[in-house]
Write a protein that holds these residues in place. Sequence first.
Motif, short mmCIF file in Angstrom:
data_model
loop_
_atom_site.label_atom_id
_atom_site.label_comp_id
_atom_site.label_asym_id
_atom_site.label_seq_id
_atom_site.Cartn_x
_atom_site.Cartn_y
_atom_site.Cartn_z
N ALA A 45 0.81 -1.23 0.00
CA ALA A 45 0.00 0.00 0.00
C ALA A 45 0.84 1.28 0.00
CB ALA A 45 -0.95 -0.01 1.20
N GLY A 46 1.76 1.37 -0.95
CA GLY A 46 2.55 2.58 -1.10
C GLY A 46 3.85 2.62 -0.34
N ARG A 47 4.11 1.63 0.50
CA ARG A 47 5.35 1.62 1.29
C ARG A 47 6.54 1.08 0.49
NH1 ARG A 47 5.11 -1.88 5.67
NH2 ARG A 47 3.55 -3.12 4.55
N VAL A 48 6.26 0.39 -0.61
CA VAL A 48 7.28 -0.17 -1.50
C VAL A 48 6.87 0.16 -2.93
CG1 VAL A 48 8.25 -2.33 -2.40
CG2 VAL A 48 7.95 -2.03 0.07
N ARG A 49 7.84 0.46 -3.77
CA ARG A 49 7.53 0.70 -5.19
C ARG A 49 7.23 -0.64 -5.86
NH1 ARG A 49 8.34 4.55 -9.25
NH2 ARG A 49 8.75 3.66 -11.32
N VAL A 50 6.00 -0.79 -6.34
CA VAL A 50 5.56 -2.01 -7.00
C VAL A 50 5.51 -1.76 -8.50
CG1 VAL A 50 3.72 -3.73 -7.20
CG2 VAL A 50 4.19 -2.66 -4.98
N GLU A 51 6.19 -2.62 -9.28
CA GLU A 51 6.19 -2.48 -10.73
C GLU A 51 5.69 -3.76 -11.37
OE1 GLU A 51 9.55 -0.56 -12.53
OE2 GLU A 51 10.19 0.32 -10.63
N ALA A 52 4.88 -3.61 -12.40
CA ALA A 52 4.24 -4.73 -13.07
C ALA A 52 5.00 -5.11 -14.32
CB ALA A 52 2.80 -4.36 -13.44
N LEU A 53 5.04 -6.40 -14.59
CA LEU A 53 5.72 -6.94 -15.77
C LEU A 53 4.76 -7.82 -16.55
CD1 LEU A 53 8.90 -8.07 -13.83
CD2 LEU A 53 8.60 -5.91 -15.05
N GLU A 54 4.68 -7.58 -17.84
CA GLU A 54 3.82 -8.39 -18.70
C GLU A 54 4.59 -8.79 -19.95
OE1 GLU A 54 -0.68 -7.09 -18.16
OE2 GLU A 54 0.50 -5.51 -19.10
N PRO A 55 4.31 -9.98 -20.50
CA PRO A 55 4.88 -10.31 -21.80
C PRO A 55 4.31 -9.39 -22.88
CG PRO A 55 3.94 -12.25 -20.71
CD PRO A 55 3.47 -11.05 -19.95
N VAL A 56 5.10 -9.11 -23.87
CA VAL A 56 4.62 -8.27 -24.97
C VAL A 56 3.34 -8.84 -25.57
CG1 VAL A 56 5.17 -7.54 -27.32
CG2 VAL A 56 6.89 -7.33 -25.53
N GLY A 57 3.23 -10.17 -25.60
CA GLY A 57 2.07 -10.81 -26.22
C GLY A 57 0.84 -10.89 -25.36
N SER A 58 0.90 -10.47 -24.09
CA SER A 58 -0.26 -10.56 -23.18
C SER A 58 -0.34 -9.32 -22.30
CB SER A 58 -0.15 -11.83 -22.32
OG SER A 58 -0.10 -12.99 -23.11
N PRO A 59 -0.61 -8.15 -22.90
CA PRO A 59 -0.48 -6.88 -22.16
C PRO A 59 -1.77 -6.41 -21.49
CG PRO A 59 -0.80 -6.41 -24.47
CD PRO A 59 -0.86 -7.92 -24.33
N THR A 60 -2.36 -7.19 -20.59
CA THR A 60 -3.67 -6.84 -20.05
C THR A 60 -3.65 -5.53 -19.26
OG1 THR A 60 -3.24 -8.26 -18.14
CG2 THR A 60 -4.47 -9.21 -19.95
N LEU A 61 -2.71 -5.39 -18.34
CA LEU A 61 -2.65 -4.18 -17.51
C LEU A 61 -2.17 -2.99 -18.33
CD1 LEU A 61 -2.94 -2.73 -14.84
CD2 LEU A 61 -0.68 -3.59 -14.17
N HIS A 62 -1.20 -3.20 -19.18
CA HIS A 62 -0.70 -2.12 -20.03
C HIS A 62 -1.82 -1.57 -20.90
CE1 HIS A 62 1.49 -0.34 -23.48
NE2 HIS A 62 2.42 -0.06 -22.57
N ALA A 63 -2.62 -2.45 -21.49
CA ALA A 63 -3.72 -2.01 -22.34
C ALA A 63 -4.79 -1.29 -21.54
CB ALA A 63 -4.33 -3.21 -23.07
N ALA A 64 -5.06 -1.78 -20.32
CA ALA A 64 -6.06 -1.13 -19.48
C ALA A 64 -5.63 0.29 -19.11
CB ALA A 64 -6.29 -1.96 -18.22
N ARG A 65 -4.36 0.45 -18.81
CA ARG A 65 -3.87 1.79 -18.47
C ARG A 65 -3.96 2.72 -19.66
NH1 ARG A 65 0.91 2.15 -13.97
NH2 ARG A 65 -0.46 1.61 -12.24
N ALA A 66 -3.66 2.19 -20.83
CA ALA A 66 -3.73 3.03 -22.03
C ALA A 66 -5.17 3.46 -22.31
CB ALA A 66 -3.16 2.28 -23.22
N ALA A 67 -6.13 2.56 -22.04
CA ALA A 67 -7.54 2.84 -22.32
C ALA A 67 -8.23 3.56 -21.17
CB ALA A 67 -8.27 1.54 -22.63
N GLY A 68 -7.63 3.52 -19.98
CA GLY A 68 -8.26 4.10 -18.81
C GLY A 68 -9.28 3.20 -18.16
N ARG A 69 -9.36 1.95 -18.59
CA ARG A 69 -10.31 0.98 -18.04
C ARG A 69 -9.90 -0.40 -18.51
NH1 ARG A 69 -13.53 -0.59 -22.29
NH2 ARG A 69 -13.41 0.77 -24.13
N PRO A 70 -10.34 -1.46 -17.82
CA PRO A 70 -10.03 -2.81 -18.28
C PRO A 70 -10.62 -3.06 -19.67
CG PRO A 70 -10.76 -2.86 -16.01
CD PRO A 70 -11.01 -1.46 -16.50
N VAL A 71 -9.80 -3.64 -20.54
CA VAL A 71 -10.24 -3.98 -21.90
C VAL A 71 -9.73 -5.37 -22.24
CG1 VAL A 71 -10.33 -1.59 -22.73
CG2 VAL A 71 -8.18 -2.86 -22.87
#
Length: 316
Positions: free
Chosen positions: A194-220
Amino acid sequence: MTASPQVDAPSIHAAAARIAGHVRRTPLLRLPGAALGVDCAELWLKLEHLQRSGSFKARGMFNRMLAQPLPAAGVVVASGGNAGIAVATAARALGVACEVFIPEMTSPAKREALAALGARVVVGGAAYADALAACLQRQQETGALLMHAYDQAEVVAGAGTLAAEIEADAGLPGRVLVSVGGGGLIGGIAAWWAGRVRVEALEPVGSPTLHAARAAGRPVDVDVGGVAADALGARRIGSIAWPLCQQQVAAVHLVADADILAAQHLLWRELRLAVEPAAALGLAALRAGLVRPRADEPVALVLCGANVDPATLVQR
């Protein structure tokens, strides 16, 4: 600590108490970053591939099944492999029936593991989303307890217990790198720290669920594929993980398949750690320069799963 009303520090504490004795407290291996060619003070490897069922998923699945009475029809789940293996492991331990719907992309090693655990295995379509649709229909027919691979509060809270273990064993890392499929693991980790540690997400190029959601502003929905798709092949980020990631995840990095495989094989060559591709994204991102920690910074990596054919590790 504050987080989602569904998953927070108290729910993670409760999960830890509930699953104690049912899952393993996995080791934390600390070594100089230079040992794996990374410019940081230390790497903290959470060896969650040594968990029961071969992945972190056992934590959430035991937590959900122990949190409520289990119906006579048992449990049912859709999974690319690891969640299904975890559900089947918990079901066998608790003495209930288990049915697992898998997509066609599920690896032979994971299919064999499911069969060995006594689960009824059904191929539910080409991708995880297809298997999930078939699973939901089956649950309506039987009344079995639905187990979701990543999008139930008990499952996410169970995953968060591994972050609590890291903190108890070594304190706070400078940052933690977490592989993302549907987001159950990163959701639990983000909720705990909850903000006490820097958390970074990693996704394969071929499965970008969180990356795409951030780009769209919502889950897609996204197309999924690549070397880690059987573990990180969710088509959409989970509804529980999404707000947690918006609040607590600092960055999302897309990792190339070649870098993932190179890191997986490096972990085998240097440390004899037999992990699946999904578990190697953190090291891959560091070695590819996608993540650049400070030289004095300890970096935590979650080696999230080991359901891999060992023969593939010695062929290179």
